[in-house]
Design an enzyme around this catalytic site. Structure first.
Site, PDB file in Angstrom:
ATOM      1  N   ASP A 191       0.915  -1.113   0.138  1.00 19.81           N
ATOM      2  CA  ASP A 191       0.034  -0.010  -0.156  1.00 19.81           C
ATOM      3  C   ASP A 191       0.919   1.133  -0.007  1.00 19.81           C
ATOM      4  O   ASP A 191       2.225   1.261  -0.045  1.00 19.81           O
ATOM      5  CB  ASP A 191      -0.672  -0.085   1.144  1.00 19.81           C
ATOM      6  CG  ASP A 191      -2.416   0.766   0.979  1.00 19.81           C
ATOM      7  OD1 ASP A 191      -2.434   1.393   0.106  1.00 19.81           O
ATOM      8  OD2 ASP A 191      -3.230   0.068   1.591  1.00 19.81           O
ATOM      9  N   ASP A 205      -9.906   3.735  -3.653  1.00 18.90           N
ATOM     10  CA  ASP A 205     -10.793   2.790  -3.112  1.00 18.90           C
ATOM     11  C   ASP A 205     -12.062   2.476  -3.525  1.00 18.90           C
ATOM     12  O   ASP A 205     -12.806   3.653  -3.712  1.00 18.90           O
ATOM     13  CB  ASP A 205     -10.645   2.611  -1.771  1.00 18.90           C
ATOM     14  CG  ASP A 205      -9.392   2.165  -1.009  1.00 18.90           C
ATOM     15  OD1 ASP A 205      -8.388   2.113  -1.795  1.00 18.90           O
ATOM     16  OD2 ASP A 205      -9.452   2.009   0.215  1.00 18.90           O
TER      17      ASP A 205
HETATM   18  C1  GLA Z   1      -5.861   1.388   1.257  1.00 21.00           C
HETATM   19  C2  GLA Z   1      -6.090   0.243   0.203  1.00 21.00           C
HETATM   20  C3  GLA Z   1      -7.118  -0.854   0.344  1.00 21.00           C
HETATM   21  C4  GLA Z   1      -6.951  -1.333   2.049  1.00 21.00           C
HETATM   22  C5  GLA Z   1      -6.727  -0.492   3.206  1.00 21.00           C
HETATM   23  C6  GLA Z   1      -6.125  -1.098   4.379  1.00 21.00           C
HETATM   24  O1  GLA Z   1      -6.982   2.143   1.527  1.00 21.00           O
HETATM   25  O2  GLA Z   1      -6.277   1.038  -1.101  1.00 21.00           O
HETATM   26  O3  GLA Z   1      -7.450  -1.530  -0.571  1.00 21.00           O
HETATM   27  O4  GLA Z   1      -5.747  -2.192   1.726  1.00 21.00           O
HETATM   28  O5  GLA Z   1      -5.748   0.750   2.528  1.00 21.00           O
HETATM   29  O6  GLA Z   1      -5.968  -0.118   5.320  1.00 21.00           O
END
Ligand code: GLA
Length: 408
Positions: free
Chosen positions: A155, A210
């Site tokens: 990430d 996301d």
């Molecule tokens: C980010 C990523 C998500 C998830 C969260 C976890 O937002 O894009 O897919 O992995 O972190 O904290």
């Protein structure tokens, strides 16, 4: 060349080779020749994960038919760690959540014939505040390899001052050095155009922020906005040329079974298959309805996603809220998806012969005046005629018709 010049030349080549190894990643090339398929804990559970819950999920993964349908990775997202590294700097699985440690859980996943994935972050902390990998890349990669990790999602939170290409290249090299083949999933939300530089770094890269379980509306989360299926879809067309076997655009994990209507889930899944997207289910498999299972395990839809050519489909026609996507498949077959994103049902009347399909990227040219294709409807599972006749069907709001076209 005299001896001195030869020595100089050899030294220069050696230094050059070293420099290029440091600058460019040498990922495991053979992985993810088709888009990865699996399940990830984040979309339903966020950080509320533990061994009993996840073992139940692994068991259902197998008994529900997901494994038979082709899903094979089981990925833990954020929240699996303790808040601190141990005295040697190693990450530790949270002992309350994983009382038997992470190796034991990985062994359990492997014992069911699945592959095991885990999550961390290029920054100093993960997005949920657990220890990040910054400065520990090689040590963490060795730990994951010792646990039997097959997939790493990486990430991009808490990365102030860090260069994305360098950070992801370092982690890719660390994985390679650890010696265990792992799919490397870049998750920097498309902020640094990874499609331009990550082909040799990892097997997939997120192309947007996301997703959430909303079909056509984004959702404000205060400091950030969760994106709808359609918002994400609209961002893929311009980057489709960068995807292919071993290196995929990732429009984020699936929200099928997480609250959208049946037709919306079906449309979301169909479109992700048209995009040759990684198919990472994110629902509670233990509570999966028959409808959700029917969508996630539809073998004909999955075959479109997993087609050997690995061509990302494209929007080919749009009119009055109706869109048509085309994905060239192996053996001169085609997948075609009609999407109705307007606010009323649409009576589609589509004369194939009036629309040549021409795609410079995949070098596809189809003239339905010269070739007749059989139409197979992926969701009704019926053959519904050929391209010699005008296609007529009513398509509901936020719904699709997904067809596989085979030359007669
Ligand atoms: C980010 C990523 C998500 C998830 C969260 C976890 O937002 O894009 O897919 O992995 O972190 O904290």
């Amino acid at each position: 060349m005299n001896i001195r010049t030869i020595k100089k030349f050899l030294l220069a080549s050696f230094i050059g080779a070293l420099a290029s190894t440091a600058a460019s990643a040498q990922k495991f090339e053979e992985l993810a020749q088709t888009p990865p398929m699996g399940w990830n804990s984040w979309n339903t559970f966020q950080t509320n994960i533990d061994e009993p819950l996840l073992k139940g999920m692994v068991d259902t993964y197998v008994s529900s038919g997901m494994k038979d349908a082709g899903y094979n990775y089981f990925v833990l997202d954020d929240g699996w760690m303790s808040m601190d590294r141990d005295k040697d700097g190693n990450l530790v699985a949270d002992p309350k959540k994983f009382p038997n440690g992470m190796k034991a859980f990985a062994d359990y996943v492997h014992s069911k014939g699945l592959k095991f994935g885990i999550y961390n972050c290029a920054g100093t902390k993960t997005c949920a505040g657990y220890p990040g990998t910054r400065g520990y890349e090689y040590q963490d990669a060795r730990l994951y390899a010792s646990w039997g990790v097959d997939y790493l999602k990486f990430d991009w939170c808490n990365t102030d001052g860090i260069n994305a290409k360098e950070a992801y290249t370092t982690m890719s090299n660390a994985i390679k050095a650890a010696g265990r083949p792992m799919i490397f999933s870049l998750c920097e939300w498309g902020q640094h155009q990874p499609w331009l530089w990550a082909k040799d770094v990892g097997q997939l890269w997120r192309s947007t922020g996301d997703i959430w379980a909303g079909f056509d509306k984004n959702l404000s989360k205060g400091s950030w906005t969760a994106l709808s299926v359609l918002t994400i879809l609209d961002k893929q067309d311009s980057i489709r040329q960068y995807a292919g076997p071993g290196h995929w655009n990732d429009p984020d994990m699936l929200e099928v079974g997480n609250g959208m209507k049946y037709n919306e889930d079906k449309a979301h899944f169909s479109l992700w298959c048209m995009l040759a997207a990684p198919l990472m289910a994110g629902n509670d498999l233990r509570k999966m309805s028959d409808q959700t299972k029917t969508i996630l395990t539809n073998k004909d839809a999955i075959a479109i996603d997993q087609d050997a050519l690995g061509i990302e489909g494209f929007k080919y026609y749009a009119f009055d809220g109706l869109e048509l996507f085309v994905k060239p498949l192996a053996n001169n077959e085609l997948a075609v998806c009609f999407l109705n994103r307007s606010s009323r049902p649409q009576n589609v009347s589509y004369d194939w012969k009036e629309h040549l399909i021409s795609d410079a990227i995949s070098k596809t040219n189809v003239d339905f005046n010269k070739a007749n294709y059989k139409l197979h409807d992926v969701w009704s599972k019926k053959d519904i005629g050929t391209t010699d006749k005008t296609f007529k069907q009513t398509i509901g709001v936020n719904d699709v018709v997904l067809l596989r076209l085979t030359k007669q």
